[in-house]
Design a protein around this motif. Structure first.
Motif, short mmCIF file in Angstrom:
data_model
loop_
_atom_site.label_atom_id
_atom_site.label_comp_id
_atom_site.label_asym_id
_atom_site.label_seq_id
_atom_site.Cartn_x
_atom_site.Cartn_y
_atom_site.Cartn_z
N ARG A 12 34.07 47.06 44.35
CA ARG A 12 32.99 46.07 44.38
C ARG A 12 31.88 46.45 43.42
NH1 ARG A 12 32.60 42.47 48.90
NH2 ARG A 12 30.60 41.80 48.02
N ASP A 14 29.07 43.71 42.64
CA ASP A 14 28.58 42.33 42.64
C ASP A 14 27.52 42.12 41.55
OD1 ASP A 14 30.24 42.05 44.76
OD2 ASP A 14 28.68 41.73 46.26
N ASP A 17 24.55 36.95 43.10
CA ASP A 17 25.26 36.52 44.30
C ASP A 17 26.74 36.26 44.05
OD1 ASP A 17 24.96 34.28 42.77
OD2 ASP A 17 24.17 33.01 44.36
N THR A 19 30.35 37.57 43.98
CA THR A 19 31.22 38.64 44.47
C THR A 19 32.12 39.09 43.32
OG1 THR A 19 31.23 37.73 46.70
CG2 THR A 19 33.01 39.25 46.13
N GLY A 42 34.90 36.48 42.95
CA GLY A 42 35.35 35.71 44.08
C GLY A 42 36.58 36.33 44.71
N GLN A 44 35.07 33.01 46.62
CA GLN A 44 33.93 32.72 47.47
C GLN A 44 33.62 31.24 47.35
OE1 GLN A 44 31.49 35.14 44.41
NE2 GLN A 44 29.92 34.16 45.69
N THR A 45 32.79 30.76 48.27
CA THR A 45 32.39 29.36 48.25
C THR A 45 30.88 29.28 48.05
OG1 THR A 45 34.21 28.72 49.71
CG2 THR A 45 32.36 27.19 49.53
N TYR A 46 30.48 28.59 47.02
CA TYR A 46 29.06 28.42 46.72
C TYR A 46 28.51 27.22 47.49
CZ TYR A 46 28.44 31.75 42.88
OH TYR A 46 28.30 32.90 42.14
N PRO A 116 34.44 26.11 46.06
CA PRO A 116 35.14 27.40 45.89
C PRO A 116 35.11 27.85 44.44
CG PRO A 116 36.72 25.61 46.19
CD PRO A 116 35.36 25.02 46.43
N GLU A 118 36.78 31.20 41.96
CA GLU A 118 37.49 32.46 41.73
C GLU A 118 37.88 32.51 40.26
OE1 GLU A 118 40.95 35.33 43.64
OE2 GLU A 118 40.97 33.19 44.11
#
Length: 282
Positions: A12, A14, A17, A19, A42, A44-46, A116, A118
């Protein structure tokens, strides 16, 4: 068949914000010549009303970037006059070459509505003879990339050749690159020509590579003991796979510049500061 030597976890790191996980470079693997760097952003969902991707205008010289939009979308703008918005399943291939400035951001629609996201971004080195190539960019949507049926899955051919087909991106150095999706029971044998470096990153799932389980979010380092790679899936898996000739030259890297010597890095910084890479206005 090639066998697994080691597996390198994506750690990780980051960015704002976003990921982010990175398997390359790592403590045990500074590069996988000619592959230099991989970021996995990602999934991830914004939310609605988000700030989007944080990659505003920044320079590059001496290598190529390949961005795989697995979910969501990404807008590209560079000082060479290239501009596009690439959606899910699409790919952006940029040759930084002698130098340019680019921005990779989220389009206004994504910032407004969210959704979403990625993305994978891979850096591919260029040999000294090509580091000062004229910058170039190609962005293609999913519909422009051949989707080749497999036994229990699909191979998206980005560059190079597979099953008598050719990918739409023409690499300066003959890099073959593809993404794969396999369902449970799926199986494929991929080419790994002798002398070439294989790049295999497990995006999701846990495939069997020549019978050995590979872990999710790991870069899989293979030996040179064969000319193919057998991959089987016990459950859904998604992979990034490629192969390329190693360059075998010294690598001097500093931030967004990758050259052969420290002197060339200093020159790149001076050229950028002098405005020779152009500029991007958002």
């Amino acid at each position: 068949m090639r066998q697994i030597i080691r597996q390198h976890p994506a750690l990780r790191d980051d960015i704002a914000d976003l990921t982010t996980r990175r398997p390359l470079p790592s403590r045990d693997l500074p590069q996988l010549d000619p592959f230099l760097f991989l970021n996995h952003h990602g999934p991830q969902t914004y939310p609605a009303g988000n700030g989007g991707l944080p990659f505003g205008p920044h320079p590059h010289r001496g290598f190529e970037t390949v961005s795989f939009i697995l979910a969501g979308e990404m807008a590209h703008l560079d000082s060479g006059g290239h501009e596009s918005v690439i959606g899910e399943g699409g790919v952006q291939w940029m040759t930084a070459g002698s130098g340019l400035v680019h921005a990779e951001i989220s389009p206004k629609s994504f910032r407004q509505t969210g959704g979403p996201l990625e993305i994978l971004q891979l850096w591919v080195n260029l040999p000294a003879a090509l580091k000062m190539s004229h910058p170039a960019y190609t962005g293609l949507q999913a519909a422009d990339i051949p989707a080749i049926p497999l036994e229990g899955g699909t191979l998206n051919l980005i560059s190079g050749e597979f099953a008598g087909r050719a990918g739409p991106f023409a690499s300066l150095t003959g890099v073959a690159m593809m993404t794969l999706e396999l369902e449970a029971g799926g199986k494929v044998t991929l080419p790994a020509p002798q002398g070439r470096t294989v790049f295999l990153y497990v995006v999701a799932g846990e495939p069997l590579v020549q019978g050995t389980r590979a872990h999710e979010a790991h870069l899989v380092e293979l030996d040179q003991g064969g000319d193919s790679v057998e991959i089987a899936a016990e459950g859904p898996v998604r992979l990034l796979y490629g192969h390329a000739d190693p360059i075998g030259e010294p690598v001097a890297a500093h931030g967004p510049f990758v050259m052969n010597t420290r002197e060339e890095i200093h020159e790149a910084i001076q050229d950028y500061q002098a405005g020779k890479f152009g500029a991007v206005t958002l």
